[in-house]
Design a protein around this motif. Structure first.
Motif, PDB file in Angstrom:
ATOM      1  N   PRO A 480       0.979  -0.968   0.437  1.00  7.60           N
ATOM      2  CA  PRO A 480       0.109  -0.315  -0.035  1.00  7.60           C
ATOM      3  C   PRO A 480       0.682   1.068   0.351  1.00  7.60           C
ATOM      4  O   PRO A 480       2.141   1.471   0.076  1.00  7.60           O
ATOM      5  CB  PRO A 480      -1.263   0.123   1.412  1.00  7.60           C
ATOM      6  CG  PRO A 480       0.161  -0.485   1.921  1.00  7.60           C
ATOM      7  CD  PRO A 480       0.510  -1.676   1.253  1.00  7.60           C
ATOM      8  N   ASP A 481       0.396   2.450  -0.127  1.00  8.04           N
ATOM      9  CA  ASP A 481       0.338   3.912  -0.014  1.00  8.04           C
ATOM     10  C   ASP A 481       1.336   4.144   1.684  1.00  8.04           C
ATOM     11  O   ASP A 481       0.520   3.776   2.171  1.00  8.04           O
ATOM     12  CB  ASP A 481      -0.186   4.976  -0.865  1.00  8.04           C
ATOM     13  CG  ASP A 481       0.852   5.981  -0.377  1.00  8.04           C
ATOM     14  OD1 ASP A 481       1.803   6.125   0.042  1.00  8.04           O
ATOM     15  OD2 ASP A 481       0.103   6.726  -0.999  1.00  8.04           O
ATOM     16  N   PRO A 482       2.428   3.895   1.968  1.00  9.06           N
ATOM     17  CA  PRO A 482       2.729   4.647   3.121  1.00  9.06           C
ATOM     18  C   PRO A 482       2.397   5.658   3.720  1.00  9.06           C
ATOM     19  O   PRO A 482       1.912   5.835   4.622  1.00  9.06           O
ATOM     20  CB  PRO A 482       4.033   4.462   3.119  1.00  9.06           C
ATOM     21  CG  PRO A 482       4.865   4.722   1.506  1.00  9.06           C
ATOM     22  CD  PRO A 482       3.117   3.912   0.429  1.00  9.06           C
ATOM     23  N   HIS A 483       1.860   6.357   2.599  1.00 13.07           N
ATOM     24  CA  HIS A 483       1.281   7.475   2.902  1.00 13.07           C
ATOM     25  C   HIS A 483      -0.387   8.083   3.067  1.00 13.07           C
ATOM     26  O   HIS A 483      -0.667   8.260   3.466  1.00 13.07           O
ATOM     27  CB  HIS A 483       1.256   8.888   2.277  1.00 13.07           C
ATOM     28  CG  HIS A 483       2.958   9.520   1.631  1.00 13.07           C
ATOM     29  ND1 HIS A 483       3.150   9.647   0.951  1.00 13.07           N
ATOM     30  CD2 HIS A 483       4.150   8.847   2.624  1.00 13.07           C
ATOM     31  CE1 HIS A 483       5.112  10.520   1.292  1.00 13.07           C
ATOM     32  NE2 HIS A 483       5.201   9.537   2.168  1.00 13.07           N
ATOM     33  N   ASP A 484      -1.004   6.825   3.377  1.00  9.78           N
ATOM     34  CA  ASP A 484      -2.152   6.369   2.550  1.00  9.78           C
ATOM     35  C   ASP A 484      -2.607   6.499   5.032  1.00  9.78           C
ATOM     36  O   ASP A 484      -2.210   5.294   5.515  1.00  9.78           O
ATOM     37  CB  ASP A 484      -2.720   5.516   2.460  1.00  9.78           C
ATOM     38  CG  ASP A 484      -3.939   5.401   2.369  1.00  9.78           C
ATOM     39  OD1 ASP A 484      -4.879   6.473   3.299  1.00  9.78           O
ATOM     40  OD2 ASP A 484      -4.668   4.641   1.553  1.00  9.78           O
ATOM     41  N   GLU A 485      -3.964   7.313   5.979  1.00  3.52           N
ATOM     42  CA  GLU A 485      -3.887   6.974   6.612  1.00  3.52           C
ATOM     43  C   GLU A 485      -4.389   5.214   7.131  1.00  3.52           C
ATOM     44  O   GLU A 485      -4.486   4.833   8.196  1.00  3.52           O
ATOM     45  CB  GLU A 485      -4.989   7.996   6.956  1.00  3.52           C
ATOM     46  CG  GLU A 485      -4.134   9.059   7.140  1.00  3.52           C
ATOM     47  CD  GLU A 485      -4.771  10.788   7.372  1.00  3.52           C
ATOM     48  OE1 GLU A 485      -6.507  10.358   7.807  1.00  3.52           O
ATOM     49  OE2 GLU A 485      -4.765  11.921   8.091  1.00  3.52           O
ATOM     50  N   ALA A 486      -4.908   5.951   6.055  1.00  3.46           N
ATOM     51  CA  ALA A 486      -6.271   3.563   6.080  1.00  3.46           C
ATOM     52  C   ALA A 486      -4.966   2.361   6.319  1.00  3.46           C
ATOM     53  O   ALA A 486      -5.366   0.917   6.248  1.00  3.46           O
ATOM     54  CB  ALA A 486      -6.854   3.272   4.964  1.00  3.46           C
ATOM     55  N   THR A 487      -4.036   2.756   5.665  1.00  3.45           N
ATOM     56  CA  THR A 487      -3.112   1.461   5.713  1.00  3.45           C
ATOM     57  C   THR A 487      -2.135   0.924   7.031  1.00  3.45           C
ATOM     58  O   THR A 487      -2.150   2.132   8.152  1.00  3.45           O
ATOM     59  CB  THR A 487      -1.398   1.970   5.171  1.00  3.45           C
ATOM     60  OG1 THR A 487      -1.798   2.110   3.916  1.00  3.45           O
ATOM     61  CG2 THR A 487      -0.899   0.764   4.622  1.00  3.45           C
ATOM     62  N   SER A 488      -2.310  -0.367   7.531  1.00  2.00           N
ATOM     63  CA  SER A 488      -1.682  -1.150   8.953  1.00  2.00           C
ATOM     64  C   SER A 488      -0.440   0.014   9.029  1.00  2.00           C
ATOM     65  O   SER A 488       0.498  -0.260   8.039  1.00  2.00           O
ATOM     66  CB  SER A 488      -1.907  -1.711   9.196  1.00  2.00           C
ATOM     67  OG  SER A 488      -0.778  -2.947   7.599  1.00  2.00           O
ATOM     68  N   GLU A 489      -0.068  -0.309   9.749  1.00  4.18           N
ATOM     69  CA  GLU A 489       1.366   0.094  10.883  1.00  4.18           C
ATOM     70  C   GLU A 489       2.180  -0.926  10.067  1.00  4.18           C
ATOM     71  O   GLU A 489       3.414  -0.757   9.976  1.00  4.18           O
ATOM     72  CB  GLU A 489       2.023   0.176  11.986  1.00  4.18           C
ATOM     73  CG  GLU A 489       2.787   1.088  12.275  1.00  4.18           C
ATOM     74  CD  GLU A 489       3.012   1.899  11.672  1.00  4.18           C
ATOM     75  OE1 GLU A 489       4.142   2.486  11.948  1.00  4.18           O
ATOM     76  OE2 GLU A 489       1.824   3.109  11.842  1.00  4.18           O
ATOM     77  N   ALA A 490       1.893  -2.007   9.961  1.00  6.07           N
ATOM     78  CA  ALA A 490       2.785  -3.251   9.391  1.00  6.07           C
ATOM     79  C   ALA A 490       3.178  -2.835   7.888  1.00  6.07           C
ATOM     80  O   ALA A 490       4.907  -3.586   8.472  1.00  6.07           O
ATOM     81  CB  ALA A 490       2.524  -4.759   9.852  1.00  6.07           C
ATOM     82  N   HIS A 491       2.327  -2.640   7.185  1.00  3.78           N
ATOM     83  CA  HIS A 491       2.176  -2.958   5.743  1.00  3.78           C
ATOM     84  C   HIS A 491       3.364  -1.521   6.002  1.00  3.78           C
ATOM     85  O   HIS A 491       3.873  -1.914   4.523  1.00  3.78           O
ATOM     86  CB  HIS A 491       1.042  -3.353   4.989  1.00  3.78           C
ATOM     87  CG  HIS A 491       0.352  -4.568   4.917  1.00  3.78           C
ATOM     88  ND1 HIS A 491      -0.431  -4.401   4.677  1.00  3.78           N
ATOM     89  CD2 HIS A 491       0.775  -5.413   5.727  1.00  3.78           C
ATOM     90  CE1 HIS A 491      -1.285  -5.387   5.051  1.00  3.78           C
ATOM     91  NE2 HIS A 491      -0.040  -6.704   5.505  1.00  3.78           N
ATOM     92  N   ARG A 492       2.668  -0.362   6.521  1.00  4.64           N
ATOM     93  CA  ARG A 492       3.596   1.427   6.539  1.00  4.64           C
ATOM     94  C   ARG A 492       4.423   0.995   6.431  1.00  4.64           C
ATOM     95  O   ARG A 492       5.725   1.485   5.893  1.00  4.64           O
ATOM     96  CB  ARG A 492       2.858   1.569   6.532  1.00  4.64           C
ATOM     97  CG  ARG A 492       3.173   3.686   6.940  1.00  4.64           C
ATOM     98  CD  ARG A 492       3.653   4.611   7.658  1.00  4.64           C
ATOM     99  NE  ARG A 492       1.612   4.433   7.437  1.00  4.64           N
ATOM    100  CZ  ARG A 492       0.550   4.493   8.190  1.00  4.64           C
ATOM    101  NH1 ARG A 492       0.905   3.303   8.715  1.00  4.64           N
ATOM    102  NH2 ARG A 492      -0.469   4.384   7.582  1.00  4.64           N
ATOM    103  N   GLN A 493       5.495  -0.063   6.842  1.00  5.71           N
ATOM    104  CA  GLN A 493       7.228  -0.116   7.449  1.00  5.71           C
ATOM    105  C   GLN A 493       7.598  -0.855   6.717  1.00  5.71           C
ATOM    106  O   GLN A 493       8.652  -1.161   6.654  1.00  5.71           O
ATOM    107  CB  GLN A 493       7.117  -0.621   9.164  1.00  5.71           C
ATOM    108  CG  GLN A 493       6.443  -0.071  10.713  1.00  5.71           C
ATOM    109  CD  GLN A 493       7.585   1.559  10.447  1.00  5.71           C
ATOM    110  OE1 GLN A 493       8.157   1.614  10.079  1.00  5.71           O
ATOM    111  NE2 GLN A 493       6.377   2.680  10.552  1.00  5.71           N
ATOM    112  N   ALA A 494       6.681  -2.273   6.067  1.00  5.38           N
ATOM    113  CA  ALA A 494       7.117  -3.192   5.068  1.00  5.38           C
ATOM    114  C   ALA A 494       7.324  -2.655   3.396  1.00  5.38           C
ATOM    115  O   ALA A 494       8.701  -2.679   3.444  1.00  5.38           O
ATOM    116  CB  ALA A 494       6.138  -3.969   4.589  1.00  5.38           C
TER     117      ALA A 494
END
Length: 548
Positions: A480-494
């Motif tokens: 996912p887009d790491p700037h998206d607020e709806a993204t989970s923290e685990a996927h954002r960090q990945a």
């Protein structure tokens, strides 16, 4: 001649013989009941001895000595313990009694139960109009016929639904026609239970159809560094029976092996360019972002986004990202530079081959051109009187494999007709994501997949076909887009962990060590094509080579 009478023992002793047999049988049953514990313990001792013998045989010769020493030490300790031999004897008898118990279990009823028979009969009756003709003298399928002859094997799950089914059909059924097979698959999908995916294995030689329920593909695999070689890109993951390779992936704190769908690019690739189609929200942008992160490991990336949503803002200013263009002017300038860069690489490679030299280093690094919804620029270009950016893709698409240039196009179903013919002709690797009708799958993939698509699928779920190969089920890794607020923290960090470092500013870097920046990367987004930095002119030799 008079008949001689039977001996007395045969004429009058039949009753006594029957009584003797009954008494012997009763005595044997009584002895068996009395001696049953002894028989059980004897059987258990025999099984324990056989197990010990197998253990010794299976143990390597270099380890048998320590094993025997350990057994002798245990026996010696037991002998010297208080009540040790008695406790050991009791334990041995208990183990023998448990091991020698009667292995016979109550036999399960053979064949299907009443509800399963009803399901099989209903499915048989539903197939009669498709697998029978009036001219058949001995039809395999007939109303009120025997379903046992039509269904070779059938398995049910715990809920009483079909898990696997093998169907016989007549030889005159047109199994070579896609329309006929599609009708049968649609019927079976409705009768066997909706909400699940089925794999249809057609065996035209033996007139057999095997229907298997497929397990859901994993949706929890996040973006990460995959164990691949240069020129290999992981599009997603599929079934274990579809490919002959697995990749280790990290799922949280665990590691497991999953079968991937690997797309190979480069000089020896037969499908150097990719087309991705899907509905809005189906995961096409996530797949483009995943491809970009993998391409940045060994090459440079040029991104043109026609939707203007800023889904690739996390890649702006990163090392290896030449440009991220969202406007018409920047898209035209970037694609024009990509076309000239392709021609320059062709000229350098041709000169090196003619001189007998290896490939120059400046053309070995792959160049990736990623276009998300390029048809959105077509209307803007027509209204402004400019060239459609798709026309600038002809050179990269036609000569990209020899020049090390790869083009990836992502478009929605409602705009596929707006793609130009060179784009549809040269993108022979295809991916379809999200819900799709059979007509849409046929249009993009060229053939229908051997599985039934479901109406509700998670994002990133679809099908992939590389060239003329088989169609694979596909699940895109979560990117996912790491700037998206709806993204989970685990996927954002990945995703953040995979992003390259920020590129050094031009004024802070040494001019002698600074790499050459393409004109498309330096061109402002709002400027016109005529205001973009001039691209180095290509001699007439490049045009002749491009035409060839």
């Amino acid at each position: 001649m008079a008949r001689r009478p039977l001996p007395r023992i045969l004429s009058n002793g039949s009753a006594s013989i029957a009584r003797s047999r009954e008494m012997a049988r009763t005595a044997a049953d009584g002895a068996t009941d009395v001696l049953h514990p002894l028989i059980t313990i004897t059987r258990g001792l025999r099984r324990l001895a056989a197990a010990g013998r197998r253990k010794v045989v299976d143990t390597p010769k270099d380890r048998r000595g320590p094993l025997l020493f350990l057994v002798a030490a245990v026996i010696l300790v037991v002998v010297f313990l208080p009540y040790g031999p008695l406790l050991a004897f009791i334990s041995l008898m208990a183990a023998a009694a448990w091991k020698g118990r009667d292995p016979k279990q109550p036999s399960e009823p053979e064949g299907p139960d009443e509800s399963q028979v009803q399901r099989l009969s209903a499915l048989y009756e539903a197939l009669v109009p498709y697998f029978s003709v009036a001219e058949d003298p001995s039809p395999l399928y007939a109303h009120g016929g025997e379903w046992e002859k039509a269904f070779d094997t059938y398995d049910f799950d715990g809920d009483g639904r079909f898990d696997r089914l093998s169907i016989r059909y007549p030889a005159y059924f047109t199994d070579g026609e896609a329309e006929s097979r599609a009708r049968i698959e649609q019927l079976l999908n409705a009768k066997l239970g909706r909400g699940r995916e089925y794999h249809f294995g057609w065996d035209e030689e033996d007139n057999h159809l095997t229907v298997t329920v497929l397990e859901p593909l994993p949706t929890d695999i996040a973006a990460q560094r995959f164990v691949t070689s240069p020129g290999e890109t992981v599009l997603g993951f599929t079934d274990g029976t579809g490919v002959q390779r697995t990749l280790p992936v990290v799922d949280g704190e665990e590691q497991r092996d999953v079968p991937p769908v690997v797309w190979r690019t480069g000089i020896r690739s037969t499908e150097p360019h990719l087309l991705i189609a899907g509905q809005p929200g189906s995961g096409t942008t996530s797949l483009m972002r995943s491809i970009a992160l993998q391409a940045l490991q060994h090459g440079d990336v040029l991104i043109v986004e026609g939707s203007g949503t800023g889904d690739y803002a996390c890649l702006v200013g990163r090392t290896g990202v030449l440009a991220v263009e969202c406007g018409l002017a920047g898209a035209l300038a970037s694609l024009e530079w990509a076309a000239h860069e392709t021609e320059r690489r062709l000229i350098s490679a041709n000169r090196a081959r003619q001189a007998g030299h290896p490939m120059p280093d400046d053309i070995k690094r792959p160049l990736w051109v990623l276009l998300d919804r390029p048809t959105a620029f077509g209307h803007l270009a027509a209204a402004d009187g400019r060239t459609d950016p798709q026309t600038l893709l002809q050179v990269p698409l036609r000569h990209g494999r020899a020049a090390g240039v790869t083009v990836v196009v992502a478009e929605q179903f409602d705009s596929l007709d707006a793609l130009m013919e060179p784009v549809r002709q040269h993108t022979r690797a295809r991916v379809v994501l999200g819900p799709a009708t059979p007509a849409e799958l046929q249009y993009v993939l060229g053939v229908l997949p051997p599985t039934t698509p479901t109406t509700e699928v998670p994002p990133g779920r679809g099908y992939a076909r590389l060239g003329t190969g088989r169609v694979h089920r596909l699940q895109v890794p979560a990117t996912p887009d790491p700037h998206d607020e709806a993204t989970s923290e685990a996927h954002r960090q990945a995703v953040v962990a995979l992003l390259p470092d920020r590129a050094a500013p031009a004024d802070a870097a040494d001019t002698t060590d600074a790499p050459e920046v393409p004109a498309a990367a330096a061109a402002p987004e709002s400027s016109d094509v005529s205001d973009a930095p001039a691209v180095e002119a290509i001699p007439d030799e490049a045009e002749a080579l491009a035409e060839r």
